[in-house]
Design a protein around this motif. Structure first.
Motif, mmCIF file in Angstrom:
data_model
loop_
_atom_site.group_PDB
_atom_site.id
_atom_site.type_symbol
_atom_site.label_atom_id
_atom_site.label_comp_id
_atom_site.label_asym_id
_atom_site.label_seq_id
_atom_site.Cartn_x
_atom_site.Cartn_y
_atom_site.Cartn_z
ATOM 1 N N LEU B 25 0.840 -1.200 0.000
ATOM 2 C CA LEU B 25 0.000 0.000 0.000
ATOM 3 C C LEU B 25 0.876 1.252 0.000
ATOM 4 O O LEU B 25 0.642 2.197 -0.756
ATOM 5 C CB LEU B 25 -0.912 -0.028 1.231
ATOM 6 C CG LEU B 25 -2.022 1.006 1.304
ATOM 7 C CD1 LEU B 25 -3.004 0.806 0.169
ATOM 8 C CD2 LEU B 25 -2.743 0.907 2.643
ATOM 9 N N THR B 26 1.913 1.225 0.847
ATOM 10 C CA THR B 26 2.824 2.368 0.920
ATOM 11 C C THR B 26 3.536 2.572 -0.415
ATOM 12 O O THR B 26 3.628 3.679 -0.929
ATOM 13 C CB THR B 26 3.865 2.132 2.031
ATOM 14 O OG1 THR B 26 3.172 1.816 3.230
ATOM 15 C CG2 THR B 26 4.715 3.355 2.250
ATOM 16 N N GLU B 27 4.033 1.471 -0.989
ATOM 17 C CA GLU B 27 4.809 1.593 -2.224
ATOM 18 C C GLU B 27 3.940 2.023 -3.393
ATOM 19 O O GLU B 27 4.416 2.663 -4.325
ATOM 20 C CB GLU B 27 5.529 0.272 -2.535
ATOM 21 C CG GLU B 27 6.639 -0.018 -1.539
ATOM 22 C CD GLU B 27 7.600 -1.112 -1.983
ATOM 23 O OE1 GLU B 27 7.525 -1.532 -3.155
ATOM 24 O OE2 GLU B 27 8.421 -1.537 -1.157
ATOM 25 N N LYS B 28 2.658 1.666 -3.348
ATOM 26 C CA LYS B 28 1.775 2.090 -4.434
ATOM 27 C C LYS B 28 1.651 3.602 -4.497
ATOM 28 O O LYS B 28 1.296 4.170 -5.526
ATOM 29 C CB LYS B 28 0.375 1.475 -4.253
ATOM 30 C CG LYS B 28 0.303 0.017 -4.674
ATOM 31 C CD LYS B 28 0.334 -0.132 -6.186
ATOM 32 C CE LYS B 28 0.265 -1.593 -6.594
ATOM 33 N NZ LYS B 28 0.493 -1.769 -8.030
ATOM 34 N N SER B 29 1.919 4.263 -3.365
ATOM 35 C CA SER B 29 1.861 5.724 -3.376
ATOM 36 C C SER B 29 3.188 6.318 -3.819
ATOM 37 O O SER B 29 3.328 7.532 -3.882
ATOM 38 C CB SER B 29 1.500 6.244 -1.987
ATOM 39 O OG SER B 29 2.627 6.188 -1.133
ATOM 40 N N GLY B 30 4.177 5.465 -4.095
ATOM 41 C CA GLY B 30 5.474 5.959 -4.545
ATOM 42 C C GLY B 30 6.498 6.070 -3.424
ATOM 43 O O GLY B 30 7.574 6.594 -3.621
ATOM 44 N N HIS B 31 6.138 5.577 -2.236
ATOM 45 C CA HIS B 31 7.076 5.616 -1.115
ATOM 46 C C HIS B 31 7.745 4.263 -0.930
ATOM 47 O O HIS B 31 7.096 3.278 -0.605
ATOM 48 C CB HIS B 31 6.336 5.965 0.176
ATOM 49 C CG HIS B 31 6.249 7.434 0.408
ATOM 50 N ND1 HIS B 31 5.374 7.994 1.296
ATOM 51 C CD2 HIS B 31 6.935 8.456 -0.133
ATOM 52 C CE1 HIS B 31 5.534 9.306 1.283
ATOM 53 N NE2 HIS B 31 6.466 9.601 0.415
ATOM 54 N N MET B 84 4.723 6.188 13.155
ATOM 55 C CA MET B 84 5.990 6.039 12.429
ATOM 56 C C MET B 84 5.802 6.440 10.962
ATOM 57 O O MET B 84 6.669 7.074 10.368
ATOM 58 C CB MET B 84 6.487 4.592 12.511
ATOM 59 C CG MET B 84 6.986 4.180 13.875
ATOM 60 S SD MET B 84 8.505 5.019 14.351
ATOM 61 C CE MET B 84 9.727 3.995 13.524
ATOM 62 N N GLY B 85 4.661 6.051 10.391
ATOM 63 C CA GLY B 85 4.371 6.430 9.009
ATOM 64 C C GLY B 85 4.273 7.938 8.867
ATOM 65 O O GLY B 85 4.714 8.516 7.870
ATOM 66 N N LEU B 86 3.729 8.555 9.895
ATOM 67 C CA LEU B 86 3.578 10.014 9.887
ATOM 68 C C LEU B 86 4.955 10.683 9.887
ATOM 69 O O LEU B 86 5.199 11.632 9.136
ATOM 70 C CB LEU B 86 2.770 10.435 11.109
ATOM 71 C CG LEU B 86 2.178 11.831 11.103
ATOM 72 C CD1 LEU B 86 1.151 11.957 9.992
ATOM 73 C CD2 LEU B 86 1.548 12.155 12.442
ATOM 74 N N ILE B 87 5.855 10.150 10.724
ATOM 75 C CA ILE B 87 7.214 10.714 10.770
ATOM 76 C C ILE B 87 7.873 10.561 9.397
ATOM 77 O O ILE B 87 8.450 11.497 8.845
ATOM 78 C CB ILE B 87 8.063 9.998 11.852
ATOM 79 C CG1 ILE B 87 7.450 10.210 13.231
ATOM 80 C CG2 ILE B 87 9.503 10.505 11.821
ATOM 81 C CD1 ILE B 87 8.121 9.406 14.334
ATOM 82 N N TYR B 203 0.584 10.774 2.304
ATOM 83 C CA TYR B 203 0.513 10.718 3.765
ATOM 84 C C TYR B 203 -0.404 9.585 4.209
ATOM 85 O O TYR B 203 -0.042 8.746 5.027
ATOM 86 C CB TYR B 203 -0.021 12.042 4.317
ATOM 87 C CG TYR B 203 1.032 12.981 4.853
ATOM 88 C CD1 TYR B 203 1.463 12.888 6.165
ATOM 89 C CD2 TYR B 203 1.593 13.950 4.045
ATOM 90 C CE1 TYR B 203 2.421 13.748 6.672
ATOM 91 C CE2 TYR B 203 2.562 14.823 4.533
ATOM 92 C CZ TYR B 203 2.969 14.715 5.844
ATOM 93 O OH TYR B 203 3.918 15.559 6.335
ATOM 94 N N ILE B 204 -1.614 9.568 3.669
ATOM 95 C CA ILE B 204 -2.602 8.602 4.153
ATOM 96 C C ILE B 204 -2.170 7.180 3.816
ATOM 97 O O ILE B 204 -2.229 6.277 4.657
ATOM 98 C CB ILE B 204 -3.997 8.917 3.566
ATOM 99 C CG1 ILE B 204 -4.504 10.235 4.165
ATOM 100 C CG2 ILE B 204 -4.978 7.787 3.880
ATOM 101 C CD1 ILE B 204 -5.837 10.682 3.640
ATOM 102 N N ALA B 205 -1.699 6.947 2.593
ATOM 103 C CA ALA B 205 -1.303 5.598 2.205
ATOM 104 C C ALA B 205 -0.144 5.114 3.067
ATOM 105 O O ALA B 205 -0.099 3.957 3.492
ATOM 106 C CB ALA B 205 -0.914 5.565 0.733
ATOM 107 N N THR B 206 0.805 6.004 3.351
ATOM 108 C CA THR B 206 1.968 5.594 4.126
ATOM 109 C C THR B 206 1.583 5.287 5.574
ATOM 110 O O THR B 206 2.006 4.273 6.144
ATOM 111 C CB THR B 206 3.042 6.695 4.080
ATOM 112 O OG1 THR B 206 3.299 7.006 2.726
ATOM 113 C CG2 THR B 206 4.313 6.250 4.764
ATOM 114 N N CYS B 207 0.765 6.141 6.165
ATOM 115 C CA CYS B 207 0.364 5.906 7.557
ATOM 116 C C CYS B 207 -0.482 4.635 7.663
ATOM 117 O O CYS B 207 -0.263 3.805 8.555
ATOM 118 C CB CYS B 207 -0.420 7.098 8.097
ATOM 119 S SG CYS B 207 0.608 8.559 8.271
#
Lengths: 512, 320
Positions: B25-31, B84-87, B203-207
């Protein structure tokens, strides 16, 4: 009923302290095609970007349907039914056409691609497009991608369409198709702004032409009441006589003999096929061809940067009179022999210069290996940088400014100047005037001419056939990695070169 | 024996499934969040600490009751992971910090701080909660014998991991939110031009992704290890990153691929007479198959099986 769809009043936009647009007034009628004509850097793109919400004007007002509007983002532009088709497509590769089209639209109801596909089909039928909504963008040709971009805008219900140089990437047949679609949209009452600098397109397509020069709007004229000559003069602001002084080659001698070189790219497709030619001293050899026909690979293989499978490259050293085989040498040895390549890639900085370094450091990239000292010699590059700035009129705050901050023409002067400063005996320049305004281009042509007069063998890869014919002594035409002809520039025509350029080999004309 | 082995493999697999679903999910946002091992450590430690607080608040082991003893640590873990995702998002999206450097820093930071948290709390107190995590929630598991054991004997988190994977997959592929999110990861400039808020989506995808990943650590400690804290969570974090590649960014594949990883990882324990050094070879197998998958996808070079085009690249609007 108001017939004016869009009006700009007194629009100005500054970048730093430079005006990109100054006091521009412009009107766009309903159901017309308005062409915007101007040189590179004349403010065409920045003006339409303000209409599309990518830039925000510093001064002035925009009216849509007679009402003043504020457009701060592409979203706002859509609200006023304005849509822009960018020169560089904004599409997601792995998505299908319809996924790209629906991207970012906030509609009530469930997300159903089949409904989107139906609507896309409907619109395409109305204007005579061909589009497969299920096809992935990365499988599409350039023209298909452009169709998706146009569909994106139409799907959002745009009434004002802005196309930024839409024909630059299309073949003549595709251009005709696009124009047919645009004419049908005009009949449907849509207003279209098209940016181009191809004169015959302006004359054949548009209803009116707005001419831009140095960020200002010179005039808007009816296409039917003007002609090519008048438009050019308005664009340039003066009657300029663009002549290149071409001298007769003095004592030409074979400097570089290329025999039967063949090369394949990483995918195993031949990019150079039995290429043979001779470059002579005191002569400019032009290279003409459709972009990507192997020009880059040819020059790079001479410079030792590209692998060749067979063939010989022989260099006659004027200093020693010896024959050298360049295939056995490293790029550095080749450069030391005086064979210099200045390649201007599409992004200008990609090869040759380091954007974040200043002129001195970029000059030093060529000389840092010289000398025995452990420390770098910064003085001589500094002197050379100062010389280049003075001799070539490089416009820069000082020699310590990172080159990426210079304008395109000045960056190219640094690149070409550095290579020339090494006193080459063979000088290869690929697209050295790409993206330059007319004046800057001519200063580069003069540099090449000067090299020729000094007895250098110049190889010039160019895009503009008129310039090639005026500047070069001989023109070599390359098509799909094959030399289809070498003609005398003084006795040739554009048509002859054009035919040689498209002389296809075996009919397998794969793109890229 | 084979059933115990498979049960253990599935359980371990689901630990990885949480991690890889979140990371996908995080990587799909490019992170490219290389901080996932640290994120899992912190989330789990916070969850364990919450269990300790609950233990103390309700007055001891005997007073702990079923839904709460699971619910409280799960929520705390989700919050810890999301923090942690927020940071991470703040550093990469807002401050434009390099993603790889940020991720690795998060891992070192996360591993360290989780050790501190566990050292501060009494670990026997959260161990007491482990039995609730291991409790079968499906009543008919005993009645069905081996089949029941294989499919219905797990604690709630194991089933949750599959539900989450299916749900994330559905959102990514079947909803507009998913379409927008994938556009952000593929080509943020295009998404931005289409009016999608790139910052918000990242932000949302990473958190959310970090929160989901953290549950993997909690499942590992409370269920798989029966409440024993072991610091190897970060090693599991790296396995999750490998699993994301192995599943070619598709969470539904993750359900099966994670079980395969689980089989490889726990196999050594169930082979009699195997030497200690050979055990390590088995633990290496997941990474080996990941490399093989990378080789195969690179050779086939199909655009759909590649990572999101903008993975690891921060987006600055000025550069359009």
């Amino acid at each position: 009923m108001n017939t004016v769809a869009l009006e700009l009043k007194n629009i100005s936009k500054r970048f730093g302290d430079k005006y990109a647009n100054k006091n521009v007034d412009l009107t766009l009628e309903r159901g017309e095609i308005l062409a915007i004509l101007g040189e590179n850097g004349s403010g065409k793109t920045s003006m339409v970007n303000m209409i599309a919400g990518i830039y925000y004007p510093d001064e002035g007002e925009i009216f849509v349907d007679g009402k003043p509007v504020v457009i701060t983002s592409p979203k706002d532009a859509f609200k006023y039914k304005i849509g822009m088709i960018h020169q560089h497509f904004k599409l997601v590769d792995v998505f299908s056409a319809s996924q790209n089209i629906v991207l970012g639209i906030k509609e009530a109801g469930r997300y159903k691609l089949s409904e989107v596909e139906d609507k896309v089909y409907e619109i395409s039928k109305k204007y005579g497009f061909h589009i497969n909504p299920k096809k992935k963008v990365h499988e599409m040709s350039v023209s298909e991608k452009q169709t998706v971009e146009i569909m994106k805008v139409l799907y959002r219900g745009a009434d004002i369409l802005i196309l930024d140089e839409p024909t630059a990437v299309l073949t003549p047949q595709e251009i005709e198709k696009l124009f047919a679609v645009l004419r049908r949209m005009r009949e449907d009452g849509k207003s279209i702004i098209i940016i181009t600098h191809k004169m015959h397109e302006v004359l054949s397509l548009s209803d009116r032409v707005a001419v831009m020069r140095k960020g200002e709007h010179v005039a808007t004229v009816k296409t039917a009441e003007t002609n090519e000559k008048e438009l050019t003069e308005m664009m340039m602001g003066e009657k300029i006589d663009l002549n290149i002084e071409r001298s007769e080659p003095v004592d030409p001698q074979d400097r570089l003999v290329v025999e039967n070189i063949c090369s394949k790219n990483a995918e195993g497709i031949p990019v150079l096929n039995n290429v043979s030619f001779t470059a002579r001293s005191g002569e400019i050899l032009g290279v003409a061809g459709i972009a990507g026909s192997g020009q880059r690979e040819l020059l790079e293989s001479i410079a030792g940067l590209y692998h060749i499978d067979s063939g010989e490259i022989t260099y006659n050293d004027p200093a020693t009179g010896k024959q050298e085989n360049l295939r056995d040498k490293t790029p550095l040895q080749i450069a030391d022999l005086g064979v210099r390549l200045s390649f201007v890639p599409e992004d200008r900085l990609g090869m040759g210069l380091v954007g974040n370094m200043d002129i001195i450091d970029n000059v030093m990239l060529r000389s840092y290996k010289k000398g025995k000292s452990f420390f770098l010699d910064r003085n001589s590059p500094h002197n050379l940088a100062m010389e280049l700035i003075k001799d070539l009129n490089i416009i820069t705050p000082n020699e310590y400014t990172p080159v990426r901050k210079l304008s395109g023409g000045n960056i190219q002067k640094v690149l070409v100047g550095r290579e020339i400063a090494a006193a080459p005996s063979v000088f290869m320049a690929a697209y050295p005037v790409r993206g330059l305004v007319v004046n800057a281009s001519y200063s580069i042509y003069n540099l090449l001419n000067k090299q020729k007069e000094m007895g250098v063998a110049v190889i010039f890869v160019g895009e503009d056939l008129d310039v090639l014919i005026e500047l070069c002594d001989r023109i070599m035409v390359i098509s799909s990695g094959e030399i289809t002809g070498i003609v005398d520039a003084r006795n040739t025509t554009k048509e002859e070169i054009g035919l040689l350029m498209t002389k296809a080999r075996k009919g397998d004309n794969t793109d890229e | 024996m084979i059933i115990t082995f498979l049960v253990s493999a599935i359980k371990f697999g689901m630990v990885l499934l949480f991690g890889s679903t979140g990371e996908t999910l995080t990587e799909k946002s490019g992170h490219l969040n290389l901080g996932i091992p640290g994120v899992m450590c912190v989330g789990t430690a916070v969850g364990c600490a919450a269990e300790v607080i609950y233990f103390e608040a309700c007055g001891g082991k005997l007073n702990m009751i079923y839904p709460l003893a699971v619910f409280i640590p799960v929520i705390a873990t989700l919050l810890g992971g999301a923090l942690m995702g927020l940071i991470y998002s703040f550093l990469t999206v807002t401050l434009h910090a390099n993603q790889n450097v940020t991720g690795l820093a998060m891992t070192t930071f996360g591993v360290g701080i989780s050790k501190y948290i566990i050292a501060v709390v009494d670990d026997y107190k959260f161990t007491a909660g482990a039995k609730f995590f291991r409790m079968s929630i499906l009543p008919f598991s005993d009645a069905l014998g081996d089949v029941g054991k294989l499919f219905f004997s797990y604690g709630i988190l194991v089933y949750l991991s599959i539900i989450v994977a299916v749900l994330v997959s559905f959102i990514l592929n079947r909803t507009k939110v998913g379409l927008h999110l994938r556009a952000v990861g593929e080509n943020p400039a295009t998404a931005d031009a289409a009016g999608i808020n790139v910052t918000k989506y990242r932000y949302i995808a990473t958190c959310t992704g970090c929160a989901i990943s953290s549950l993997g650590g909690l499942l590992y400690i409370m269920d798989y290890l029966n409440g024993n804290w072991e610091y190897v969570i970060d090693a599991i974090g790296w396995l999750c990153v490998a699993l994301v590649i192995f599943t070619i960014w598709k969470p539904v594949f993750g359900i099966f691929c994670s079980i395969l990883f689980g089989v490889f990882y726990v196999a050594a324990e169930y082979i009699p007479g195997i030497s200690l050094s050979d055990k390590e070879i088995f633990k290496m197998l997941p990474y080996l198959v990941t490399i093989i998958v990378l080789i195969i996808t690179s050779i086939r070079n199909k655009r759909e099986n590649q990572p999101p085009a903008s993975l690891g690249i921060n987006y600055f609007r000025e550069e359009r």
